[in-house]
Scaffold this active site. Structure first.
Site, PDB file in Angstrom:
ATOM      1  N   ARG C 247       0.705  -0.933   0.080  1.00 44.46           N
ATOM      2  CA  ARG C 247      -0.218  -0.130  -0.051  1.00 44.46           C
ATOM      3  C   ARG C 247       1.018   1.512   0.126  1.00 44.46           C
ATOM      4  NH1 ARG C 247      -2.687   1.026   5.281  1.00 44.46           N
ATOM      5  NH2 ARG C 247      -1.487   2.035   5.337  1.00 44.46           N
ATOM      6  N   HIS C 251      -3.724   4.249   5.027  1.00 42.36           N
ATOM      7  CA  HIS C 251      -4.470   4.041   5.033  1.00 42.36           C
ATOM      8  C   HIS C 251      -5.744   4.701   3.597  1.00 42.36           C
ATOM      9  CE1 HIS C 251      -8.449   1.292   5.477  1.00 42.36           C
ATOM     10  NE2 HIS C 251      -8.267   1.997   6.128  1.00 42.36           N
ATOM     11  N   TYR C 260       3.189   4.647  12.608  1.00 40.66           N
ATOM     12  CA  TYR C 260       3.892   3.078  12.288  1.00 40.66           C
ATOM     13  C   TYR C 260       4.077   2.559  11.207  1.00 40.66           C
ATOM     14  CZ  TYR C 260      -0.662   3.155   9.180  1.00 40.66           C
ATOM     15  OH  TYR C 260      -1.438   3.280   8.185  1.00 40.66           O
TER      16      TYR C 260
HETATM   17  C1  LIG Z   1     -15.988  -5.425   9.923  1.00 42.92           C
HETATM   18  C2  LIG Z   1     -14.968  -3.728  10.132  1.00 42.92           C
HETATM   19  N1  LIG Z   1     -14.321  -4.270  11.061  1.00 42.92           N
HETATM   20  C3  LIG Z   1     -13.089  -2.915  11.021  1.00 42.92           C
HETATM   21  C4  LIG Z   1     -13.524  -1.710   9.494  1.00 42.92           C
HETATM   22  C5  LIG Z   1     -12.435  -1.287   9.739  1.00 42.92           C
HETATM   23  N2  LIG Z   1     -11.510  -0.804   8.683  1.00 42.92           N
HETATM   24  C6  LIG Z   1     -11.225  -0.313   7.119  1.00 42.92           C
HETATM   25  S1  LIG Z   1     -10.414  -0.730   6.119  1.00 42.92           S
HETATM   26  C7  LIG Z   1      -9.047  -1.932   7.839  1.00 42.92           C
HETATM   27  C8  LIG Z   1      -8.176  -2.926   6.885  1.00 42.92           C
HETATM   28  C9  LIG Z   1      -8.648  -3.513   6.626  1.00 42.92           C
HETATM   29  O1  LIG Z   1      -7.243  -4.305   5.867  1.00 42.92           O
HETATM   30  P1  LIG Z   1      -7.053  -4.866   4.304  1.00 42.92           P
HETATM   31  O2  LIG Z   1      -8.344  -6.037   5.012  1.00 42.92           O
HETATM   32  O3  LIG Z   1      -5.474  -5.881   4.847  1.00 42.92           O
HETATM   33  O4  LIG Z   1      -7.579  -3.796   3.241  1.00 42.92           O
HETATM   34  P2  LIG Z   1      -6.870  -2.816   2.566  1.00 42.92           P
HETATM   35  O5  LIG Z   1      -7.233  -1.521   3.546  1.00 42.92           O
HETATM   36  O6  LIG Z   1      -5.295  -3.144   3.084  1.00 42.92           O
HETATM   37  O7  LIG Z   1      -6.712  -2.528   1.323  1.00 42.92           O
HETATM   38  C10 LIG Z   1     -10.268  -1.731   8.533  1.00 42.92           C
HETATM   39  C11 LIG Z   1      -9.750  -1.771  10.174  1.00 42.92           C
HETATM   40  C12 LIG Z   1     -14.229  -2.594   8.519  1.00 42.92           C
HETATM   41  N3  LIG Z   1     -14.651  -1.473   7.473  1.00 42.92           N
HETATM   42  N4  LIG Z   1     -14.960  -3.795   8.299  1.00 42.92           N
END
Ligand SMILES: Cc1ncc(C[n+]2csc(CCOP(=O)(O)OP(=O)(O)O)c2C)c(N)n1
Ligand SMILES: Cc1ncc(C[n+]2csc(CCOP(=O)(O)OP(=O)(O)O)c2C)c(N)n1
Ligand SMILES: [Mg+2]
Ligand SMILES: [Mg+2]
Lengths: 333, 328, 333, 328
Positions: C247, C251, C260
């Site tokens: 990434r 975020h 971090y």
């Molecule tokens: C059920 C749920 N819990 C928490 C969140 C908050 N949240 C949004 S994106 C994210 C991280 C996602 O990480 P990943 O699956 O690796 O996808 P990336 O953003 O790295 O592409 C979190 C914790 C959410 N959207 N849905």
């Protein structure tokens, strides 16, 4: 026949005691079916066919220290962890004195704080994260206890299995997850539940140790769980042990299994009944002599009779306990 | 004509809709060969085959989520949850996904799924096979929650739910399954969702309830009418979310005395909302406080028969409450 | 440099079009950050670093027939499936004309029925069972379409991933699950999310095909997804493809990643940016000449400018649409 | 003395309780190095280390379930759910497990967990970062649901929640996080769970609400008092389950006119139960229908600012409703 138990560090007394507990589970379960058919207790969910793996696994734990989160078929586990036949009967009869729930939960919903046995519910697999949480807590508390949790193979398809195992593996927690694969989830045969070769194949996806053992073989189960216990104590993280056996009874006293499996299949599975094999082994090893066997069976029958009578006579919880234990204090704060 | 039980009516509804519409299929635990643990899907496997009567792995979030995906494609799936208590792992799929699909896509996508589940107590089911779970979902616009009280409605409402273009939670009272039977009309039964039903016309008190409690209330009302001449206006909500406000208001205004009944725990149950609707719209027509009869506020129904009995609302408790209100 | 695309059946035009879409995703994303920093749009969640895998995977699908359930970073996927830059800008500005949600959802919450793109929500991983349900429906309807779903590696720890994959595998459904492993779930690095070596190690536990590919390598991604697509069409069941990249942005526009991870780590990852490598490859192959490149960039800038202006000017949904589309008909039935 | 924001108050509560009691620890998504996406756990990782401030994998059922297990062992975990909307995957663990633990084990086991989650709208969060989710849980005896409306209560109630021997859902209004600040007392703040708070004393109308709406209601009441001389009796529920019936009844009886406010969708929300309690106990003291002001019955708050604004209850809407009731 070769002596299989000594090299595992199990004495003759140990294996005899294991057998006694396995038999106790079986006989208690058989009695419950009789009581159910006689209209004495409304419900049974059975351990038959899984007692060997349950008792063997428990013996590989530190039963004075470890935590367990058994599932509803685990009569063998709860006996090995210290629950008495009387207590089992009290829960079957749903009497006030039942230490599991005071008759509030259905039979098979175990829990006993003094025995460090977590209270279980009906929705399957919720206990997996709980056991992981206990392991996390032991680490935070410098408590050397290990956390042992069981579930059915069908239940390993729930999200909580995945989330719980992953959490345990990431944090290298002292947890042993034992899947009791009895090849059915009620009427759904293994092939309609999963497409993997072994449930233990799931371990790799969590980065934890995984192994499948014959649930009818007490020595193999004992060895695998013992090794898992060692890994847990040595900070090597959680293990996933799959014990394969067969559900010898219908799912529960409410089920009719003739609609989804053949009598032949069940009869064939009975030939592999681990209890019989273990008995034969102990006889061949001259540990279970005819006398000893008779003594065990007689005592057991007495114990079960007594427990049944006691539980039958024992009072139900009185109506005015209905509101007890909603919160720590009645009313909020 | 033969008497049809509540569960047979449900079975008929599914059979007829599956015959009528290829888009309808069933998925759930043990719904196939076994025909469901209560046998609601009895015979469907033989009739429609394993492709349309699918034994799913033991995973409610997937059962619901896969159903939602199929519904988005254009199917009209019926997802069976073995006991309503076990719908809880699927709450995220139901509330975040099914309920919000149409709204969040601005009408582009829809989600015509029916989720069926047996609920309710009085059958020695203990804490996790006795719950009334509707209030968990009864604050989610986009969802409909239907609870039939008799075989005819069970059939007619389930058929409507299956045809509905929006997600419907369909809760069936498991004690009613074999307790209630009646003759059903020859012609097709289709009962509208969203409309309450006037079960009894009466002038002294209005009783509003749903599910098995309708049966008990009806029996209690009959006794009271005979014994004390009390005339009961009995309303069966049938759809508990969103509520049929018009019928509620009309019924409350008609008698000025209202008793609301649920077998759910009292605080936070459906009947709280019913009471609020009345308190908002009928205040000056009321002759007595809006009375509620409900289960006690303890987590769920215990197994031991003493405690189960103490928990469960029954005909006697209802009769007492009715009389008390009539005499107010 | 060796020609890598012909043997995969990709023409020069194909790879040029792939590159154009990858670049479009990147440039649109960059513009969104500018608009966000200028206070024009409240939120961005970025595709940067993942465009190559997104476009390459989509090209392996039948884009006229297959269904997709993209996740919030999938600007590359939605462009490849047919969403326009204008539509992307409309959703970034949350305007009424946005086909995804009419401005009801946050940016990155894609959905487009005409493009067979399932509407997505914020709670992660719920789309996995949906994609499986679509695949089940295609089978019941004799529709040869394949169902393609993506998610982040962090999201593969949710129960819905487990339950969805298992269902797909048991029923051998035509689903391709692509985990976009960008090594972070917001602030949580891979090692604190999972202990497995590869996310694709999870496939074995479902009895499905699993493979990890370099997400920065369009050819490897294309090949793996193409093979998965063939398996799906041939009734050989679902596949789990893990595409590993990084990434490149925080975020989202609400995040500050300096708390971090180090700037060096990010800079190092930028050296592996698949977009740059792909560009170099196409230059070496003389497919992307300087002229062509300039033309692409110029057109793209024009398109984005126009789309931005259009979206900026477009009206918001009016207040009185607030109650639209709760149910099919206003009121219930 | 410095002004402390709502979120700083929450941070202080956790810090103090972790210092006081080794059994307290935090787990959740991004709570470690990042200090939480809202920074509620800012500094805790540095102070207490990664063993007690645990970045969990992205899995809410595990975060809650692992917390429950640790609580059974005897810890007092604080589980952070990143947004209240994302608590839905954990509903089964919360309702089937945490809420029923003590009851089902007949008092043998208990579950002293606190689940914190930011809720509420008005921050451009769209459908899934704006929801009021409390009513999903507000029918579950065994659970407590706490929603503070100001920094002092946020601190005092969170400390009480952490010490509580039963499971507490603690919903924090994310718009309040930085909007609301006040000076906090030097001495330890401990606010009792289960008790509503009288924010304003008044004689004309009673307003009962919770969360951010308390702030808006207070401001609106001030304006109304100055502009029209209307005297508002304002009650902050603070604990929305189980409700403080006594305070509700007393307040309703005091003025005879009641306005209930929530930013949640109207049907099935907390204030329906509040209304039912009043309708049951205060009918003959009422001078006006029990009025409710709530969000519209659409699935959740849209993103576009036009629609978000139309959805959200605000100070103006509250003031209008107050005046209307006062003039009734
Ligand atoms: C059920 C749920 N819990 C928490 C969140 C908050 N949240 C949004 S994106 C994210 C991280 C996602 O990480 P990943 O699956 O690796 O996808 P990336 O953003 O790295 O592409 C979190 C914790 C959410 N959207 N849905
Ligand atoms: C969440 C949930 N769904 C459904 C059920 C109903 N149910 C009880 S046991 C069971 C089958 C369990 O199969 P398995 O995990 O293999 O355990 P076994 O009974 O074979 O030992 C089902 C579906 C349940 N208890 N919980
Ligand atoms: Mg099984
Ligand atoms: Mg990621």
């Amino acid at each position: 026949m070769m002596n299989k138990h000594e090299k595992l560090g199990l004495s003759d007394d140990d294996v005899l005691e294991m057998y006694r507990l396995i038999l106790t589970a079986r006989r208690v379960d058989e009695r419950m079916w009789l009581l159910n058919r006689a209209g004495k207790i409304p419900f049974v969910v059975s351990c038959q066919g899984q007692e060997v793996q349950q008792v063997a696994a428990s013996f590989a734990l530190n039963r004075d220290r470890d935590y367990s989160a058994p599932y509803y078929r685990d009569v063998g586990v709860v006996l090995a962890m210290g629950m008495t036949v009387k207590e089992l009967m009290l829960q079957a009869f749903a009497k006030a004195e039942d230490p599991n729930s005071g008759g509030r939960q259905m039979p098979g919903h175990f829990g006993h704080k003094r025995l460090r046995m977590l209270s279980g519910s009906s929705p399957v697999t919720t206990q997996v994260p709980h056991a992981v949480g206990v392991a996390l807590a032991t680490r935070l508390s410098n408590d050397p206890a290990v956390s042992f949790v069981t579930l059915g193979e069908g239940s390993s398809n729930q999200g909580d299995f995945h989330e719980g195992c992953n959490f345990a593996a990431v944090h290298k927690l002292p947890v042993i997850v034992m899947v009791e694969n009895n090849q059915y989830a009620i009427s759904v045969g293994l092939g309609d539940q999963v497409a993997c070769e072994k449930i233990s194949d799931r371990a790799k996806g969590y980065g934890m140790y995984g192994e499948t053992v014959d649930g009818n073989d007490p020595f193999d189960v004992y060895r695998a769980v013992k090794e898992a216990h060692d890994r847990a104590k040595n900070q090597e993280g959680p293990s996933l042990i799959e014990a394969v056996s067969y559900r010898l009874t219908p799912h529960s006293s409410d089920d009719d299994d003739s609609s989804y499996r053949s009598q032949e299949e069940v009869e064939k599975a009975k030939e592999n009944d681990g209890l019989i094999h273990f008995r034969n082994y102990l006889k061949e090893q001259n540990i279970l002599t005819d006398e000893v066997e008779e003594e065990i069976e007689t005592k057991l029958k007495e114990e079960i009779d007594e427990a049944t009578d006691y539980a039958d006579q024992a009072p139900y919880a009185s109506e005015d306990t209905l509101y007890d234990h909603v919160y720590q204090t009645k009313g909020v704060n | 004509m033969a008497q049809v039980t509540y569960i047979e009516a449900i079975n008929q509804a599914m059979t007829e809709e599956m015959e009528r519409d290829q888009r309808v299929f069933v998925l759930g635990e043990d719904v196939g060969k076994r025909g469901g643990v209560f046998r609601a899907t009895d015979g469907l496997y033989d009739k429609f085959g394993k492709e349309r009567v699918i034994d799913a792995p033991l995973a409610e979030s997937a059962i619901t989520g896969v159903g939602i995906g199929a519904a988005m494609y254009g199917m009209h799936p019926i997802a069976e949850i073995q006991f309503a208590d076990f719908i809880l792992p699927a709450v995220n799929q139901i509330i975040s996904e099914a309920a919000k699909m149409r709204y969040r896509s601005n009408g582009d996508w829809s989600c015509p799924i029916t989720v069926r589940a047996p609920f309710g107590g009085g059958i020695h089911g203990a804490l996790y096979h006795s719950q009334s779970i509707e209030s968990v979902f009864a604050n989610q616009p986009g969802l409909k929650i239907v609870i039939p009280s008799n075989p005819k409605d069970a059939k007619g409402l389930l058929k409507s739910a299956i045809r509905d273009e929006d997600p419907v939670l369909f809760f069936e009272h498991k004690k009613a399954y074999r307790l209630l039977k009646e003759e059903l009309p020859e012609e097709e039964v289709l009962t509208p969702i969203g409309k309450a039903n006037q079960v009894l016309q009466g002038d002294d008190i209005t009783v509003i309830t749903y599910g098995l409690m309708v049966h008990y209330a009806k029996e209690a009302a009959k006794e009271l009418s005979e014994e004390k001449g009390v005339s009961v206006n009995l309303i069966d909500l049938r759809t508990v979310y969103p509520l049929d406000q018009e019928s509620i208001i009309e019924a409350a205004n008609h008698t000025g005395k209202v008793l609301l009944i649920t077998e759910d725990n009292k605080e936070g149950s459906i009947i709280g909302e019913v009471s609020a609707i009345i308190a908002e719209h009928c205040l000056f027509e009321l002759d007595a406080p809006i009375k509620r009869l409900a289960g006690p506020d303890v987590p769920s129904m215990p197994y031991a028969s003493t405690l189960e009995k103490a928990f469960m609302v029954n005909q006697d408790k209802i009769k007492d409450a009715m009389l008390e209100l009539a005499l107010f």
